[in-house]
Design an enzyme around this catalytic site. Sequence first.
Site, PDB file in Angstrom:
ATOM      1  N   ARG A  73       0.835  -1.222   0.000  1.00 27.59           N
ATOM      2  CA  ARG A  73       0.000   0.000   0.000  1.00 27.59           C
ATOM      3  C   ARG A  73       0.868   1.269   0.000  1.00 27.59           C
ATOM      4  O   ARG A  73       0.525   2.267   0.631  1.00 27.59           O
ATOM      5  CB  ARG A  73      -0.927   0.048   1.225  1.00 27.59           C
ATOM      6  CG  ARG A  73      -1.931  -1.055   1.321  1.00 27.59           C
ATOM      7  CD  ARG A  73      -2.967  -1.007   0.201  1.00 27.59           C
ATOM      8  NE  ARG A  73      -4.023  -1.955   0.467  1.00 27.59           N
ATOM      9  CZ  ARG A  73      -3.951  -3.269   0.219  1.00 27.59           C
ATOM     10  NH1 ARG A  73      -2.869  -3.779  -0.344  1.00 27.59           N
ATOM     11  NH2 ARG A  73      -4.961  -4.057   0.499  1.00 27.59           N
ATOM     12  N   SER A 108     -10.311  -0.887   4.064  1.00 28.98           N
ATOM     13  CA  SER A 108      -9.444  -1.047   5.242  1.00 28.98           C
ATOM     14  C   SER A 108      -8.960   0.333   5.682  1.00 28.98           C
ATOM     15  O   SER A 108      -8.410   1.081   4.873  1.00 28.98           O
ATOM     16  CB  SER A 108      -8.217  -1.887   4.900  1.00 28.98           C
ATOM     17  OG  SER A 108      -8.598  -3.180   4.513  1.00 28.98           O
ATOM     18  N   GLU A 159      -4.197   3.606   6.477  1.00 28.24           N
ATOM     19  CA  GLU A 159      -4.117   3.432   5.026  1.00 28.24           C
ATOM     20  C   GLU A 159      -4.873   4.592   4.364  1.00 28.24           C
ATOM     21  O   GLU A 159      -4.473   5.112   3.329  1.00 28.24           O
ATOM     22  CB  GLU A 159      -4.743   2.087   4.637  1.00 28.24           C
ATOM     23  CG  GLU A 159      -4.741   1.854   3.146  1.00 28.24           C
ATOM     24  CD  GLU A 159      -5.371   0.532   2.723  1.00 28.24           C
ATOM     25  OE1 GLU A 159      -5.066  -0.521   3.308  1.00 28.24           O
ATOM     26  OE2 GLU A 159      -6.170   0.562   1.776  1.00 28.24           O
TER      27      GLU A 159
HETATM   28  N1  EPU Z   1     -10.063 -10.768  11.260  1.00 31.62           N
HETATM   29  C1  EPU Z   1     -10.521 -10.594  12.552  1.00 31.62           C
HETATM   30  N2  EPU Z   1     -11.630  -9.841  12.745  1.00 31.62           N
HETATM   31  C2  EPU Z   1     -12.320  -9.260  11.735  1.00 31.62           C
HETATM   32  C3  EPU Z   1     -11.881  -9.465  10.404  1.00 31.62           C
HETATM   33  C4  EPU Z   1     -10.737 -10.213  10.204  1.00 31.62           C
HETATM   34  O1  EPU Z   1      -9.945 -11.094  13.495  1.00 31.62           O
HETATM   35  O2  EPU Z   1     -13.300  -8.562  12.012  1.00 31.62           O
HETATM   36  C5  EPU Z   1      -8.812 -11.533  11.041  1.00 31.62           C
HETATM   37  C6  EPU Z   1      -9.022 -12.958  10.603  1.00 31.62           C
HETATM   38  O3  EPU Z   1      -8.026 -13.730  11.217  1.00 31.62           O
HETATM   39  C7  EPU Z   1      -8.785 -12.901   9.113  1.00 31.62           C
HETATM   40  C8  EPU Z   1      -7.715 -11.826   9.034  1.00 31.62           C
HETATM   41  O4  EPU Z   1      -8.069 -10.894  10.041  1.00 31.62           O
HETATM   42  O5  EPU Z   1      -8.314 -14.100   8.637  1.00 31.62           O
HETATM   43  C9  EPU Z   1      -7.618 -11.121   7.709  1.00 31.62           C
HETATM   44  O6  EPU Z   1      -8.874 -10.557   7.362  1.00 31.62           O
HETATM   45  P1  EPU Z   1      -9.278 -10.288   5.819  1.00 31.62           P
HETATM   46  O7  EPU Z   1      -9.061 -11.523   5.005  1.00 31.62           O
HETATM   47  O8  EPU Z   1     -10.638  -9.682   5.817  1.00 31.62           O
HETATM   48  O9  EPU Z   1      -8.193  -9.287   5.293  1.00 31.62           O
HETATM   49  P2  EPU Z   1      -7.580  -7.954   5.896  1.00 31.62           P
HETATM   50  O10 EPU Z   1      -6.182  -8.200   6.268  1.00 31.62           O
HETATM   51  O11 EPU Z   1      -8.478  -7.341   6.915  1.00 31.62           O
HETATM   52  C10 EPU Z   1      -6.622  -7.209   3.571  1.00 31.62           C
HETATM   53  C11 EPU Z   1      -6.578  -5.925   2.795  1.00 31.62           C
HETATM   54  C12 EPU Z   1      -7.889  -5.744   2.038  1.00 31.62           C
HETATM   55  C13 EPU Z   1      -8.076  -6.912   1.092  1.00 31.62           C
HETATM   56  C14 EPU Z   1      -8.084  -8.210   1.904  1.00 31.62           C
HETATM   57  C15 EPU Z   1      -8.111  -9.428   1.014  1.00 31.62           C
HETATM   58  C16 EPU Z   1      -5.101  -4.435   4.015  1.00 31.62           C
HETATM   59  C17 EPU Z   1      -4.991  -3.230   4.891  1.00 31.62           C
HETATM   60  N3  EPU Z   1      -6.333  -4.808   3.681  1.00 31.62           N
HETATM   61  O12 EPU Z   1      -7.635  -7.046   4.569  1.00 31.62           O
HETATM   62  O13 EPU Z   1      -7.778  -4.546   1.271  1.00 31.62           O
HETATM   63  O14 EPU Z   1      -9.283  -6.798   0.374  1.00 31.62           O
HETATM   64  O15 EPU Z   1      -6.875  -8.293   2.706  1.00 31.62           O
HETATM   65  O16 EPU Z   1      -6.860  -9.543   0.373  1.00 31.62           O
HETATM   66  O17 EPU Z   1      -4.080  -5.015   3.640  1.00 31.62           O
HETATM   67  C18 EPU Z   1      -8.188  -2.206   1.408  1.00 31.62           C
HETATM   68  O18 EPU Z   1      -6.965  -2.064   1.328  1.00 31.62           O
HETATM   69  O19 EPU Z   1      -8.984  -1.232   1.501  1.00 31.62           O
HETATM   70  C19 EPU Z   1      -8.728  -3.548   1.420  1.00 31.62           C
HETATM   71  C20 EPU Z   1     -10.039  -3.791   1.566  1.00 31.62           C
END
Ligand code: EPU
Length: 345
Positions: A166, A242, A338
């Site tokens: 990012r 995010s 972000e």
């Molecule tokens: N999780 C929690 N609580 C929650 C949601 C998630 O504990 O409420 C934990 C779970 O363990 C889950 C992990 O967080 O496995 C990761 O969650 P998720 O797969 O939803 O991904 P993220 O890390 O929250 C990132 C990107 C997203 C992208 C997704 C899928 C960043 C900052 N965000 O989210 O990007 O869509 O992975 O690849 O890296 C964005 O940048 O705006 C965005 C939406």
Amino acid sequence: MQILTNSSLRQRNTFGIDVRARRLVDYDSVAELQDLIWQRQRQADASPLIHIGRGSNLVLMGDIEGTVLHSRISDIVVTADEGDNIYVRAGAGLAWDEWVAYCLDSGWYGHENLSGIPGEVGAAAVQNIGAYGVEAKDTILYVDAVDLHTAEVRHFCAAELDYGYRHSRLKGDLQGRYAVTHVHFRLSHSFRPCLHYGALADELRRRDIRDYDVTAAMLRQIIMELRADKLPDPARLGNAGSFFKNPVVPRETYDRIAATHPGAPHYDMPGDMVKIPAAWLIEQTGWKGRALGPAAVYERQALVIVNTGGATGADIAALMCRVRDDVEHHFGIRFEAEAQFVGLP
Ligand code: EPU
């Protein structure tokens, strides 16, 4: 070109924050943008000049007493076609997901996992958008931009922009200096799906789909459904995806957390570093689903801050600070936002 004065930006940011711009300019070509810059020079106009895309990563903190620029450059030009590679230049003002759909319809592969991301092509190159194991930088070769001070055209190769998670120099040391006009991508004629990302692999297993049966259209559809399940539609509930980056910390930091939270989720990174999901850290502090005034932590994804109605930039910032400070207090990890704050006094 369209020029509006004293215009509301509520429809121009996905949080739906209602601030005004003294002048809002939608330009359609590089020449129009250069004319605007030269005109400012002639008039010795030093008022703020802010460039936005579709506002999907913005927190607008107040009225903008200057000019807000937005690109409507949206041409798509194939610049070379060599073997398996197709080289395409896309205008910065194209909606990102229309661009992804266009690529798939044309049989140009590489962007399937980036389906459904709000925003525009130019901002994608500034922010290095990413999802499900793919980042924009994986296909970006060059970025064309105009210097907002001199109107000079620059042609950056991807290596010069120092792409990272990012991150690019366009939101780092060059922030506010350049307007991206076009992005040059290298895509592929053959479909080589990227399916290793945990949540995607789990979903394919759940649907009993083998890797070799996955088509590009199917992959796009699955990604869109995965996103819709976790991320609120900005048309219904204002948000900027995010809000924070996932922190990358030394392994000792993770081990210390895992000692009190066995099984804490994490992803190993190069250099003995560990990425911890920010959503998980936020959830542990009890913020998931909680509100502070008209801003709230989304009940289905703790990394998303939502505008439950009439939130200002200050409301969003207040919640952001509370969440960030609580996570720091509990875990000793300080989040980096972000989302970008614009119009701070
Ligand atoms: N999780 C929690 N609580 C929650 C949601 C998630 O504990 O409420 C934990 C779970 O363990 C889950 C992990 O967080 O496995 C990761 O969650 P998720 O797969 O939803 O991904 P993220 O890390 O929250 C990132 C990107 C997203 C992208 C997704 C899928 C960043 C900052 N965000 O989210 O990007 O869509 O992975 O690849 O890296 C964005 O940048 O705006 C965005 C939406």
